[in-house]
Design an enzyme around this catalytic site. Sequence first.
Site, PDB file in Angstrom:
ATOM      1  N   ASP A  27     -26.708  18.279 -16.509  1.00  8.80           N
ATOM      2  CA  ASP A  27     -26.714  17.678 -15.173  1.00  8.80           C
ATOM      3  C   ASP A  27     -28.151  17.252 -14.887  1.00  8.80           C
ATOM      4  OD1 ASP A  27     -25.843  17.033 -12.483  1.00  8.80           O
ATOM      5  OD2 ASP A  27     -26.796  18.875 -11.811  1.00  8.80           O
ATOM      6  N   SER A  28     -28.328  16.508 -13.795  1.00  8.80           N
ATOM      7  CA  SER A  28     -29.681  16.112 -13.395  1.00  8.80           C
ATOM      8  C   SER A  28     -30.534  17.333 -13.059  1.00  8.80           C
ATOM      9  CB  SER A  28     -29.600  15.218 -12.166  1.00  8.80           C
ATOM     10  OG  SER A  28     -29.049  15.944 -11.081  1.00  8.80           O
ATOM     11  N   TYR A  49     -30.797  12.226  -9.678  1.00  5.26           N
ATOM     12  CA  TYR A  49     -30.396  10.963 -10.303  1.00  5.26           C
ATOM     13  C   TYR A  49     -29.843   9.982  -9.253  1.00  5.26           C
ATOM     14  CZ  TYR A  49     -30.384  12.788 -15.170  1.00  5.26           C
ATOM     15  OH  TYR A  49     -30.710  13.283 -16.405  1.00  5.26           O
ATOM     16  N   GLY A  50     -29.266  10.553  -8.192  1.00  7.86           N
ATOM     17  CA  GLY A  50     -28.467   9.755  -7.260  1.00  7.86           C
ATOM     18  C   GLY A  50     -29.195   8.629  -6.548  1.00  7.86           C
ATOM     19  N   CYS A  78     -22.021  16.094 -14.079  1.00  5.50           N
ATOM     20  CA  CYS A  78     -22.709  15.295 -13.072  1.00  5.50           C
ATOM     21  C   CYS A  78     -21.842  14.067 -12.788  1.00  5.50           C
ATOM     22  CB  CYS A  78     -24.064  14.874 -13.633  1.00  5.50           C
ATOM     23  SG  CYS A  78     -24.999  13.791 -12.559  1.00  5.50           S
ATOM     24  N   ASN A  79     -21.374  13.950 -11.566  1.00  7.56           N
ATOM     25  CA  ASN A  79     -20.527  12.807 -11.204  1.00  7.56           C
ATOM     26  C   ASN A  79     -21.301  11.497 -11.317  1.00  7.56           C
ATOM     27  OD1 ASN A  79     -17.964  14.115  -9.656  1.00  7.56           O
ATOM     28  ND2 ASN A  79     -19.800  15.339  -9.365  1.00  7.56           N
ATOM     29  N   THR A  80     -22.568  11.556 -10.951  1.00  6.80           N
ATOM     30  CA  THR A  80     -23.405  10.346 -10.941  1.00  6.80           C
ATOM     31  C   THR A  80     -23.601   9.827 -12.370  1.00  6.80           C
ATOM     32  OG1 THR A  80     -24.537  11.334  -9.053  1.00  6.80           O
ATOM     33  CG2 THR A  80     -25.582   9.429 -10.065  1.00  6.80           C
ATOM     34  N   CYS A 115     -20.260  15.820  -5.850  1.00  6.68           N
ATOM     35  CA  CYS A 115     -21.537  16.029  -6.555  1.00  6.68           C
ATOM     36  C   CYS A 115     -21.600  17.525  -6.863  1.00  6.68           C
ATOM     37  CB  CYS A 115     -22.700  15.618  -5.663  1.00  6.68           C
ATOM     38  SG  CYS A 115     -24.322  16.187  -6.231  1.00  6.68           S
ATOM     39  N   THR A 116     -21.920  17.853  -8.100  1.00  7.60           N
ATOM     40  CA  THR A 116     -21.862  19.262  -8.506  1.00  7.60           C
ATOM     41  C   THR A 116     -22.856  20.137  -7.734  1.00  7.60           C
ATOM     42  OG1 THR A 116     -23.260  18.652 -10.390  1.00  7.60           O
ATOM     43  CG2 THR A 116     -20.903  18.869 -10.792  1.00  7.60           C
ATOM     44  N   HIS A 117     -23.931  19.549  -7.265  1.00  8.07           N
ATOM     45  CA  HIS A 117     -24.892  20.330  -6.461  1.00  8.07           C
ATOM     46  C   HIS A 117     -24.244  20.870  -5.177  1.00  8.07           C
ATOM     47  CE1 HIS A 117     -27.989  18.460  -8.955  1.00  8.07           C
ATOM     48  NE2 HIS A 117     -28.908  19.223  -8.379  1.00  8.07           N
TER      49      HIS A 117
HETATM   50  N1  DGL Z   1     -25.193  16.757  -9.506  1.00  9.10           N
HETATM   51  C1  DGL Z   1     -25.100  15.360  -9.642  1.00  9.10           C
HETATM   52  C2  DGL Z   1     -23.695  14.831  -9.353  1.00  9.10           C
HETATM   53  O1  DGL Z   1     -22.740  15.534  -9.584  1.00  9.10           O
HETATM   54  C3  DGL Z   1     -26.162  14.442  -9.146  1.00  9.10           C
HETATM   55  C4  DGL Z   1     -27.153  14.852  -8.158  1.00  9.10           C
HETATM   56  C5  DGL Z   1     -28.359  13.970  -8.231  1.00  9.10           C
HETATM   57  O2  DGL Z   1     -29.129  14.177  -9.169  1.00  9.10           O
HETATM   58  O3  DGL Z   1     -28.513  13.095  -7.397  1.00  9.10           O
HETATM   59  O4  DGL Z   1     -23.521  13.733  -8.920  1.00  9.10           O
END
Ligand code: DGL
Length: 258
Positions: free
Chosen positions: A8-9, A40-41, A71-73, A181-183
Amino acid sequence: MKPIGVFDSGLGGISFLREAVALLPEESFIYYGDNKNAPYGDKDEATINRLALSCAKKLFDMNVKAIVVACNTATGTAIKSLREKFNIPIISMEPAIKPACEKKGSGKILMLATHTTTHMERYIRLRESMEDPARIIDVACPGLADRIEHSVFDEDAFDDLLSGYLRPYEGMQIDSIVLGCTHYVFIKDIIKRYADMHFSGDATIFDGGLGTARQLDRVLRQNSMRESEKAHGDIRFFTSGDEKTLLPIFDRLLYGNM
Ligand code: DGL
């Protein structure tokens, strides 16, 4: 047997890893957080693509048998090139709007994700394939993943951002909230509390962690890659950021006291 790579990011993908370890305790995992480059977003798609390829390459070089893009992004931008580049199973992660839409109701569904995810062609196609896409309201949450990266254990650190994103929907009937978003999974209780206070209806919170862990299990079985049931897996953490600060945080996020 070989481990499974997960990236993930930053620390967000550990919310997926928790589900995966619980479901597949025999498997070993290598987790790579690209914390140096998080979030990353708010980056452009070409940059996210390049960063995701580099994370996957690191894991591939550690001889993993499959890679989960937790990571969805990064899934939205890079999944195609990752699958072209690496000849092992690559498992993707998507906002869990499908189960959210299956829960019937007359209210709306809020889909919270990074700005990039809400604008991605892949996500927009997924949303349009739902029975009633008009029920889904996309809420881009710029800055939220970054705040979680830096304040994940501070319960009071999120009120200003959440009310900024969610105030427009106050008083509305919200049936479900999708954490795209996994966060965001690490502040699930805080989001639920906000929803209970400001929306009507009893919003159910959905995230893609368990669904992705089940998909990982299916893909491993299809490829005859599942570890024997007698095995006991281990977990190793890596980060592009400061190991001394981050590795204990990863450990705490995975094993407890949350
Ligand atoms: N955790 C990531 C996701 O699922 C991205 C968060 C990020 O880095 O912006 O999208």
